[in-house]
Write an enzyme that holds these catalytic residues in place. Structure first.
Site, PDB file in Angstrom:
ATOM      1  N   GLU A 192      54.999  47.736  28.029  1.00 23.09           N
ATOM      2  CA  GLU A 192      53.725  47.615  29.069  1.00 23.09           C
ATOM      3  C   GLU A 192      54.915  48.771  30.028  1.00 23.09           C
ATOM      4  O   GLU A 192      54.912  48.100  31.214  1.00 23.09           O
ATOM      5  CB  GLU A 192      53.717  46.954  29.777  1.00 23.09           C
ATOM      6  CG  GLU A 192      52.389  46.203  29.027  1.00 23.09           C
ATOM      7  CD  GLU A 192      51.289  45.474  29.654  1.00 23.09           C
ATOM      8  OE1 GLU A 192      51.482  44.774  30.939  1.00 23.09           O
ATOM      9  OE2 GLU A 192      50.452  44.491  28.903  1.00 23.09           O
ATOM     10  N   GLU A 209      49.165  42.317  23.034  1.00 24.19           N
ATOM     11  CA  GLU A 209      48.532  40.618  23.812  1.00 24.19           C
ATOM     12  C   GLU A 209      46.512  40.995  24.162  1.00 24.19           C
ATOM     13  O   GLU A 209      46.490  41.894  23.827  1.00 24.19           O
ATOM     14  CB  GLU A 209      49.187  40.894  25.346  1.00 24.19           C
ATOM     15  CG  GLU A 209      50.456  40.883  26.072  1.00 24.19           C
ATOM     16  CD  GLU A 209      51.284  41.390  26.749  1.00 24.19           C
ATOM     17  OE1 GLU A 209      50.340  41.173  27.478  1.00 24.19           O
ATOM     18  OE2 GLU A 209      52.301  41.047  26.344  1.00 24.19           O
TER      19      GLU A 209
HETATM   20  C1  PNW Z   1      50.929  41.621  30.612  1.00 18.80           C
HETATM   21  N1  PNW Z   1      48.333  44.622  35.797  1.00 18.80           N
HETATM   22  O1  PNW Z   1      51.493  41.648  32.138  1.00 18.80           O
HETATM   23  C2  PNW Z   1      52.581  40.921  30.741  1.00 18.80           C
HETATM   24  O2  PNW Z   1      52.532  42.104  29.330  1.00 18.80           O
HETATM   25  C3  PNW Z   1      52.741  39.708  30.457  1.00 18.80           C
HETATM   26  O3  PNW Z   1      54.080  39.396  30.293  1.00 18.80           O
HETATM   27  C4  PNW Z   1      51.869  38.579  31.956  1.00 18.80           C
HETATM   28  O4  PNW Z   1      52.381  37.157  31.691  1.00 18.80           O
HETATM   29  C5  PNW Z   1      50.573  39.295  30.820  1.00 18.80           C
HETATM   30  O5  PNW Z   1      50.173  40.945  30.699  1.00 18.80           O
HETATM   31  C6  PNW Z   1      49.261  38.888  31.827  1.00 18.80           C
HETATM   32  O6  PNW Z   1      49.364  39.413  32.635  1.00 18.80           O
HETATM   33  C7  PNW Z   1      50.129  42.278  32.838  1.00 18.80           C
HETATM   34  O7  PNW Z   1      48.190  44.816  37.137  1.00 18.80           O
HETATM   35  C8  PNW Z   1      49.827  42.261  34.730  1.00 18.80           C
HETATM   36  O8  PNW Z   1      47.540  45.684  35.407  1.00 18.80           O
HETATM   37  C9  PNW Z   1      49.944  43.356  35.314  1.00 18.80           C
HETATM   38  C10 PNW Z   1      49.262  44.992  35.040  1.00 18.80           C
HETATM   39  C11 PNW Z   1      48.470  44.309  33.631  1.00 18.80           C
HETATM   40  C12 PNW Z   1      49.781  44.138  33.083  1.00 18.80           C
END
Ligand code: PNW
Length: 476
Positions: A173, A380
């Site tokens: 990401e 994921e």
């Molecule tokens: C992903 N957003 O995080 C990550 O790859 C993981 O480490 C995380 O624990 C999981 O999703 C759940 O949050 C994100 O704000 C965090 O768009 C924030 C965002 C997207 C993905």
């Protein structure tokens, strides 16, 4: 009706180093930007840190046994850069590499395929701080050298694990690293700038390309090299031209800033126009785009929830932000700060993220078209719910089962519709450190009692174990 997945479909679960390992100061590991950030008051809810996390560094054998009990075919984990190369430059630390070799051996011994992510947000702090050429605010991803350092680090890990790991992803990401780390500041290193996120996005793209070259050079031909993106599903609030334009802008900044160079070898011209008051993109040097367009053996897609956007109108002002990116006075959308985000209707998870599996179908079909011939993996997908043990200590999470069931059903539909989808990784194996939310959000299929570190498979883990064993999604 029972839905049957193709033979060989990979059933996995995912994690990330800083979220699970703990042992933050052991065996030569030095702080990453997430150590610094979490130890800065006010950055993470309740002052939580990853110092101990779920102690996976010491409990990985027990955790691999649990994965085997859950019939996982694959485990996606990330390597902590500052554990294997503490300053982000120069020689590697053998004890750090040994940990990952032991983990990989344990997985292979249990018949579980290791899937390595080289970078899941934990940049060595030294690469953020000690940067003679950086801005006053710091170095890190806005600086080109970070991409070069990443390629060196990728080569080190490939040399150490290349004889036993076949599936590699460079970055997890990169949108979050660039735009939440350097734009809205809700992720480490917490900078709130406008040019830095765009420079960071390019240098993350370049890091992927240079890293993929380093992996290719060090790995056997059978190795697969991929990247995991979190493409946004951007939906306009109406068909009004200004709302369609808002969706186009966010699509450019969330998605095409990465897939343009990765898949087509160019930054989108509309993105360059939208950001013209911030930069002329002269940090993109001759030859960079050819490096970034390194052939992908697979594309990882992370999906949680869609986004609903409109033009912000002067009358209403900019509505409260509901984009799920955390609370910040600063926008993660440089040049398109005016776009308004709306709450999508429907049931929500503990993150406030609307449950909408149709977005996953949209993404799988879109990237089937945009990356023809490239196998897709859902690297994921999952949800946080308010899970609690009952009087007997069991954890029942029927809402997570419904969530997984619904998303796997559309994944199955996407395969029927022609998507070359090869596997699914649940986020996450266990409850863990959920970044700016600390330990307050539980994404695991396995419950962790933090004071004792006891692992308790939730009912969703039992359910998923059956799906993984049979390759079949039971009818609801
Ligand atoms: C992903 N957003 O995080 C990550 O790859 C993981 O480490 C995380 O624990 C999981 O999703 C759940 O949050 C994100 O704000 C965090 O768009 C924030 C965002 C997207 C993905």
């Amino acid at each position: 009706m029972t839905l049957t997945f193709p033979p060989g479909f990979l059933w996995g679960a995912a994690s990330a180093a800083y979220q699970v390992e703990g042992a933050a100061q052991e065996d030569g590991r030095t702080p990453s930007i997430w150590d610094t950030f979490s130890h800065t008051p006010g950055r993470v809810l309740a002052g939580d840190t990853g110092d101990v996390a779920v102690d996976h560094y010491h409990r990985f054998r027990e955790d691999v046994r649990l994965m085997a009990e859950l019939n996982l075919g694959a485990y996606r984990f990330s390597v902590s850069w500052s554990r294997v190369q503490p300053t982000g430059r120069g020689p590697a630390v053998q004890r750090g590499l040994d940990f990952y070799r032991s983990l990989v051996d344990e997985l292979l011994g249990a018949g579980i395929q290791p899937v390595v992510t080289l970078y899941h947000w934990d940049l060595p702090q030294e690469l953020e701080t000690r940067f003679p050429s950086g801005s006053a605010a710091g170095g890190g991803w806005p600086e080109r050298e970070t991409a070069e350092r990443f390629a060196e680090y990728a080569g080190i890990v490939a040399e150490a694990l290349g004889d036993r790991v076949e599936f590699w992803t460079t970055l997890n990401e990169p949108w979050c690293s660039a735009f939440l780390g350097y734009g809205s500041g809700v992720h480490a290193p917490g900078r709130t700038e406008r040019l830095a996120p765009l420079r960071a996005a390019h240098h993350l793209n370049l890091a992927h390309g240079l890293g993929a070259q380093a992996l290719r050079a060090a790995l056997p031909a059978r190795a697969q090299i991929a990247i995991s993106l979190n493409p946004a599903v951007v939906r306009p609030l109406s068909d009004k031209p200004e709302d369609l334009d808002a969706a186009r802008r966010i699509d450019a900044l969330a998605n095409r800033v990465f897939t343009g160079p990765l898949l087509r070898g160019a930054y989108p011209s509309d993105l360059i126009k939208d950001t013209a008051s911030i930069t002329d993109w002269s940090f993109v040097r001759d030859g960079d785009l050819a490096v970034i367009k390194h052939p992908l053996d697979a594309l990882g897609i992370n999906y949680y929830t869609p986004s609903l956007v409109s033009a912000a109108t002067d009358k209403e002002g900019s509505p409260a932000r509901h984009d799920g990116h955390g609370d910040s006075a600063h926008s993660p959308w440089p040049g398109s700060e005016g776009v308004a985000f709306h709450q999508t209707p429907g049931e929500r998870t503990e993150m406030g993220w609307t449950i909408d599996p149709t977005g996953l179908h949209d993404l799988l079909m879109r990237y089937s078209r945009e990356a023809p011939g490239v196998p897709l993996y859902i690297t994921e997908n999952g949800a946080a719910f308010d899970d609690k043990p009952d009087a007997e200590g069991a954890v029942h999470d029927p809402r997570r089962i419904d969530y997984l069931q619904a998303h796997l059903a559309v994944a199955h539909q996407a395969i029927a519709d022609g998507a070359d989808l090869r596997g699914y990784f649940l986020w996450s194996l266990m409850d863990n450190f959920e970044w700016a939310y600390g330990y307050s959000k539980r994404f695991g299929a396995v419950y962790v009692d933090y004071p004792t570190q006891a692992r308790v498979p939730k009912s969703s883990a039992r359910w998923y174990a059956r799906v993984a064993r049979t390759g079949e999604l039971p009818a609801v």
